[in-house]
Design a protein around this motif. Structure first.
Motif, PDB file in Angstrom:
ATOM      1  N   UNK A 100       0.801  -1.232   0.000  1.00  0.00           N
ATOM      2  CA  UNK A 100       0.000   0.000   0.000  1.00  0.00           C
ATOM      3  C   UNK A 100       0.829   1.275   0.000  1.00  0.00           C
ATOM      4  N   UNK A 101       2.124   1.158   0.295  1.00  0.00           N
ATOM      5  CA  UNK A 101       3.021   2.328   0.349  1.00  0.00           C
ATOM      6  C   UNK A 101       2.545   3.344   1.385  1.00  0.00           C
ATOM      7  N   UNK A 102       2.040   2.832   2.500  1.00  0.00           N
ATOM      8  CA  UNK A 102       1.598   3.732   3.574  1.00  0.00           C
ATOM      9  C   UNK A 102       2.812   4.356   4.260  1.00  0.00           C
ATOM     10  N   UNK A 103       2.631   5.590   4.712  1.00  0.00           N
ATOM     11  CA  UNK A 103       3.691   6.293   5.448  1.00  0.00           C
ATOM     12  C   UNK A 103       3.519   6.022   6.932  1.00  0.00           C
ATOM     13  N   UNK A 104       4.554   5.456   7.566  1.00  0.00           N
ATOM     14  CA  UNK A 104       4.452   5.042   8.966  1.00  0.00           C
ATOM     15  C   UNK A 104       5.759   5.334   9.699  1.00  0.00           C
ATOM     16  N   UNK A 105       5.658   5.580  11.014  1.00  0.00           N
ATOM     17  CA  UNK A 105       6.852   5.744  11.844  1.00  0.00           C
ATOM     18  C   UNK A 105       7.347   4.372  12.275  1.00  0.00           C
ATOM     19  N   UNK A 106       8.588   4.045  11.928  1.00  0.00           N
ATOM     20  CA  UNK A 106       9.161   2.742  12.273  1.00  0.00           C
ATOM     21  C   UNK A 106      10.582   2.925  12.792  1.00  0.00           C
ATOM     22  N   UNK A 107      11.089   1.885  13.441  1.00  0.00           N
ATOM     23  CA  UNK A 107      12.450   1.901  13.971  1.00  0.00           C
ATOM     24  C   UNK A 107      13.343   1.163  12.973  1.00  0.00           C
ATOM     25  N   UNK A 108      14.246   1.898  12.336  1.00  0.00           N
ATOM     26  CA  UNK A 108      15.060   1.340  11.260  1.00  0.00           C
ATOM     27  C   UNK A 108      16.507   1.800  11.409  1.00  0.00           C
ATOM     28  N   UNK A 109      17.417   1.109  10.734  1.00  0.00           N
ATOM     29  CA  UNK A 109      18.818   1.529  10.743  1.00  0.00           C
ATOM     30  C   UNK A 109      18.929   2.875  10.016  1.00  0.00           C
TER      31      UNK A 109
ATOM     32  N   UNK B  67      25.327   6.286  11.357  1.00  0.00           N
ATOM     33  CA  UNK B  67      24.582   5.523  10.331  1.00  0.00           C
ATOM     34  C   UNK B  67      24.112   4.160  10.803  1.00  0.00           C
ATOM     35  N   UNK B  68      24.745   3.602  11.855  1.00  0.00           N
ATOM     36  CA  UNK B  68      24.345   2.272  12.340  1.00  0.00           C
ATOM     37  C   UNK B  68      23.292   2.334  13.441  1.00  0.00           C
ATOM     38  N   UNK B  69      22.960   3.524  13.925  1.00  0.00           N
ATOM     39  CA  UNK B  69      21.976   3.647  15.007  1.00  0.00           C
ATOM     40  C   UNK B  69      20.586   3.270  14.503  1.00  0.00           C
ATOM     41  N   UNK B  70      19.803   2.655  15.390  1.00  0.00           N
ATOM     42  CA  UNK B  70      18.405   2.341  15.067  1.00  0.00           C
ATOM     43  C   UNK B  70      17.547   3.543  15.445  1.00  0.00           C
TER      44      UNK B  70
END
Length: 442
Positions: free
Chosen positions: A335-344, A354-357
């Motif tokens: 769906x290409x929804x915009x969401x807040x996520x925890x990513x590298x 750059x390696x922080x989550x």
């Protein structure tokens, strides 16, 4: 015709599980389901909720296969998504996470400071175990993990299971955005388009607009400068006293940087003396939950089982439940929804490790999250985030290496802790309390 998904809810004995099941049932038009399996290593606790969920399933969606188990092969075979929200040590250990630091005049909180570190050390192994079960029995499935403390767990999955289909999420921003929508008089937080950056339970909104591009920040800033996130609604009045206080205290956190809107959890790092002064070392948030939500949900489940029907005893749906359905939908149907996520980070925040989550907006589709560029962040936020990200990295290194030294360093580095000597006292008490859960530290 949309393909039906098979779901495993890991942490089947959680008080949040019935709400997730109910939310899944209520969203079948957009996310059809073939099977729901509850999995927990605590058979007795899970059964109390699972039997009530079975009645709910029979009444609301008898066509969906439903079962519950303590056997990993049964739970993780032939599934598309694992929704994991485990609590290792249950609330008895959360109580110690909160009360041991308070004994030394330090913030006692389940995800912040020494309490969050203790909880993280308990959570890493079991979350990795779930990921490995999935790899063995359903290697194409996605792990949607919102087991706390999400920041430490996310760093652990990055280090220990890189490249796997694991997405770490948190409902805290969702809850606050729902409150913001109420302040603005909107029907839903989805009427807002946001920009946000930070770590989990450690972030700031920098822009909030409506779908026509109108700036909503001035009205929110005016409210938050006076009342924090407190709102005069019936739902807010029913929140536990500790949450009402946390929402109100956000006005003082906001004062430090009136250009952004803060996460409520920042109060633990920026006003730790205030938090300790206003904490009861004998009755903490864990006690509130045990006397509140725990008794309520298990009491409802018992009545449903006794009556053999859901009628008159509907479970409540939390914001985290709707968020996780949105995420599963985005992956299943691109769906290409915009969401807040925890990513590298990987350069999304230009002037940060750059390696922080990090927790930032992402576009989510069938291949998972695609982080959006947030540019450079101010010195104040970068300094706070650098310190906290290093705490999280040290905790994971301590778990991997079995290192007392690194865990002592992690607790010492936490902004909630005044000195290395206090950190050592807290650590030694936590080691004793967690001897059945932590790896041996040397």
């Amino acid at each position: 015709m949309r393909r039906k998904s098979s779901i495993c809810i890991a942490g089947g004995g959680s008080t949040f599980t019935p709400g997730i099941v109910l939310m899944l049932l209520e969203n079948q038009d957009r996310f059809p389901i073939k099977r729901i399996t509850l999995y927990d290593n605590n058979a007795e606790r899970q059964e109390k909720l699972a039997k009530a969920c079975a009645i709910m399933m029979k009444e609301k969606a008898p066509e969906i296969e439903f079962n519950y188990t303590t056997d990993p092969e049964t739970a993780f075979t032939g599934i598309d998504f694992v929704m994991a929200h485990i609590r290792v040590g249950l609330y008895a250990m959360r109580e110690l996470d909160e009360k041991i630091p308070l004994k030394y005049g330090v913030v006692g909180q389940e995800t912040c400071g020494p309490g969050g570190i203790a909880y993280g050390m308990r959570s890493i192994g079991p979350v990795i175990e779930i990921a490995d079960y999935m790899e063995k029995y359903s290697p194409d499935a996605w792990l949607l993990n919102y087991s706390n403390p999400a920041a430490i767990v996310a760093e652990a999955t990055r280090r220990l299971r890189p490249g796997k289909r694991i997405i770490n999420i948190c409902d805290m921003p969702v809850g606050l955005e729902t409150t913001m929508a109420t302040i603005l008089g909107l029907q839903s937080r989805k009427e807002m388009e946001i920009r946000y950056y930070g770590l989990n339970h450690f972030g700031w909104w920098t822009s909030i607009k409506d779908k026509d591009g109108n700036d909503l920040m001035p009205k929110l800033k005016e409210h938050i400068s006076q009342y924090g996130y407190a709102v005069n609604t019936e739902d807010f009045q029913h929140k536990d006293a500790s949450w009402q206080e946390t929402y109100t205290k956000a006005k003082d956190v906001f004062a430090l940087d009136p250009n952004t809107l803060p996460s409520t959890y920042l109060k633990y790092y920026l006003y730790p003396d205030y938090v300790v002064k206003h904490s009861d070392p004998n009755y903490t948030r864990a006690n509130e939950v045990m006397d509140g939500r725990e008794k309520t949900v298990f009491g409802q489940a018992a009545k449903i089982i006794e009556n053999g029907t859901m009628k008159g005893n509907e479970f409540a749906v939390g914001v985290h439940a709707s968020f996780i359905v949105d995420l599963a939908c985005a992956i299943a149907f691109n769906t290409k929804e915009r969401m807040l996520l925890i990513v590298e980070n990987n350069g999304a925040i230009e002037n940060f490790d750059p390696t922080a989550m990090v927790e930032i907006p992402c576009i989510v589709g069938k291949d998972g999250p695609e982080p959006l560029a947030m540019g450079k962040i101010p010195t104040f936020q970068r300094g706070l985030m650098t310190e906290q990200a290093c705490v999280e990295k040290l905790v994971v290194e301590a778990w991997i290496e079995g290192s007392y030294q690194k865990l002592w360093q992690a607790i010492t580095l936490s902004k909630t802790v005044p000195s290395a000597s206090v950190a050592k006292q807290i650590l030694d008490d936590l080691i004793e309390a967690n001897k059945d859960y932590w790896p041996t530290l040397k």
